[in-house]
Design an enzyme around this catalytic site. Structure first.
Site, mmCIF file in Angstrom:
data_model
loop_
_atom_site.group_PDB
_atom_site.id
_atom_site.type_symbol
_atom_site.label_atom_id
_atom_site.label_comp_id
_atom_site.label_asym_id
_atom_site.label_seq_id
_atom_site.Cartn_x
_atom_site.Cartn_y
_atom_site.Cartn_z
ATOM 1 N N CYS A 1 40.486 42.900 44.352
ATOM 2 C CA CYS A 1 39.259 42.385 43.737
ATOM 3 C C CYS A 1 38.835 43.255 42.549
ATOM 4 O O CYS A 1 39.512 43.225 41.526
ATOM 5 C CB CYS A 1 38.162 42.207 44.782
ATOM 6 S SG CYS A 1 36.927 41.009 44.269
ATOM 7 N N ARG B 1 33.354 36.884 44.779
ATOM 8 C CA ARG B 1 33.179 37.071 43.322
ATOM 9 C C ARG B 1 34.500 37.552 42.692
ATOM 10 O O ARG B 1 34.553 38.559 41.981
ATOM 11 C CB ARG B 1 32.045 38.064 43.028
ATOM 12 C CG ARG B 1 30.668 37.543 43.436
ATOM 13 C CD ARG B 1 29.552 38.401 42.861
ATOM 14 N NE ARG B 1 29.696 39.796 43.213
ATOM 15 C CZ ARG B 1 29.754 40.798 42.349
ATOM 16 N NH1 ARG B 1 29.690 40.564 41.066
ATOM 17 N NH2 ARG B 1 29.869 42.032 42.767
ATOM 18 N N HIS C 1 40.719 39.799 49.327
ATOM 19 C CA HIS C 1 40.493 41.027 50.116
ATOM 20 C C HIS C 1 41.375 41.072 51.366
ATOM 21 O O HIS C 1 40.926 40.663 52.440
ATOM 22 C CB HIS C 1 39.027 41.078 50.556
ATOM 23 C CG HIS C 1 38.074 41.348 49.447
ATOM 24 N ND1 HIS C 1 37.602 42.611 49.135
ATOM 25 C CD2 HIS C 1 37.515 40.511 48.541
ATOM 26 C CE1 HIS C 1 36.793 42.536 48.104
ATOM 27 N NE2 HIS C 1 36.720 41.276 47.729
ATOM 28 N N GLU D 1 42.013 43.457 53.203
ATOM 29 C CA GLU D 1 41.441 44.380 54.200
ATOM 30 C C GLU D 1 40.416 43.679 55.092
ATOM 31 O O GLU D 1 39.996 44.233 56.100
ATOM 32 C CB GLU D 1 40.826 45.603 53.503
ATOM 33 C CG GLU D 1 39.464 45.415 52.857
ATOM 34 C CD GLU D 1 39.493 44.684 51.512
ATOM 35 O OE1 GLU D 1 40.540 44.112 51.145
ATOM 36 O OE2 GLU D 1 38.444 44.670 50.841
HETATM 37 N N1 GLN Z 1 33.070 40.849 40.418
HETATM 38 C C1 GLN Z 1 33.336 42.233 40.711
HETATM 39 C C2 GLN Z 1 33.815 42.976 39.474
HETATM 40 O O1 GLN Z 1 34.393 42.389 38.596
HETATM 41 C C3 GLN Z 1 34.366 42.355 41.801
HETATM 42 C C4 GLN Z 1 33.842 41.805 43.098
HETATM 43 C C5 GLN Z 1 34.467 42.429 44.319
HETATM 44 O O2 GLN Z 1 35.174 43.429 44.219
HETATM 45 N N2 GLN Z 1 34.186 41.873 45.469
HETATM 46 O O3 GLN Z 1 33.613 44.148 39.386
#
Ligand code: GLN
Length: 194
Positions: free
Chosen positions: A82, A137, A172, A174
């Site tokens: 992410c 996100r 994710h 994890e």
């Molecule tokens: N949107 C976040 C970013 O770009 C990442 C979101 C997340 O790690 N769950 O920093």
């Protein structure tokens, strides 16, 4: 004995710590898995995991603490999930410090507001069965250079990329019970130390 460090600058690291420990136990590996904060601690690791969180903050702290230099000088394999995927990229749609270890351009928060968080069964090149993808996100890779390997897509968006011994996932791993992604990364780490 291999040492894997979960970078603990910002974001959610405890799940990665547990998942990585679980994976090394499953693989019967003699290993040490711990959180790391400083460049000196990172330098002692054979593999580094960058968790989800806020990529602008994590990227800035990586730079301020000289962790980017240590990772590059020691050629340490990195898994980024992410926000970690964003940091592994060479470019994003924001102006922010990046590690740039994977030749790809990443779009942050790439799934918009409505689908800000969702789960999906993924078909990935590195897992035999479907992998449970948890997206929060999440980013995706807008473009990936031809040396890097896109590992899977959802809604036509690339959500995992491998390059050399590094791997980035928009989701994710994890937060699931499936250790396959962690296993893949630890095998890459082992390839580097052997
Ligand atoms: N949107 C976040 C970013 O770009 C990442 C979101 C997340 O790690 N769950 O920093």
């Amino acid at each position: 004995m291999i040492k894997i460090g979960i970078l603990d600058l910002q974001g959610d690291v405890s799940e990665h710590l547990e998942m990585t420990k679980k994976t090394t136990r499953k693989m019967n590996l003699e290993s040490e898995v711990s959180t790391v904060k400083t460049s000196a601690e990172v330098a002692k690791c054979q593999g580094i995991i960058i968790s989800g969180g806020e990529s602008t903050v994590i990227g800035r702290l990586i730079q301020e603490n000289g962790i980017d230099q240590v990772i590059k000088e020691n050629k340490i394999p990195v898994m980024g999930t992410c926000a970690g995927m964003v940091i592994l990229g060479q470019e994003t749609d924001y102006d922010q410090p990046l590690l740039g270890l994977i030749p790809m351009k990443v779009k942050r928060n790439g799934f918009g507001r409505q689908k800000a968080s969702f789960e999906a069964e993924l078909e990935l090149k590195i897992t035999e069965n479907h992998y449970p993808g948890v997206f929060i996100r999440a980013p995706y890779a807008l473009t990936v250079s031809k040396e890097a390997v896109p590992l899977g897509k959802i809604h036509d968006k690339i959500i995992a990329v491998a390059y050399k011994n590094h791997i980035a996932t928009a989701f994710h791993p994890e937060l699931t019970h499936d250790t396959k992604i962690h296993e893949y990364f630890i095998k890459e780490v082992l390839n580097c130390v052997e």
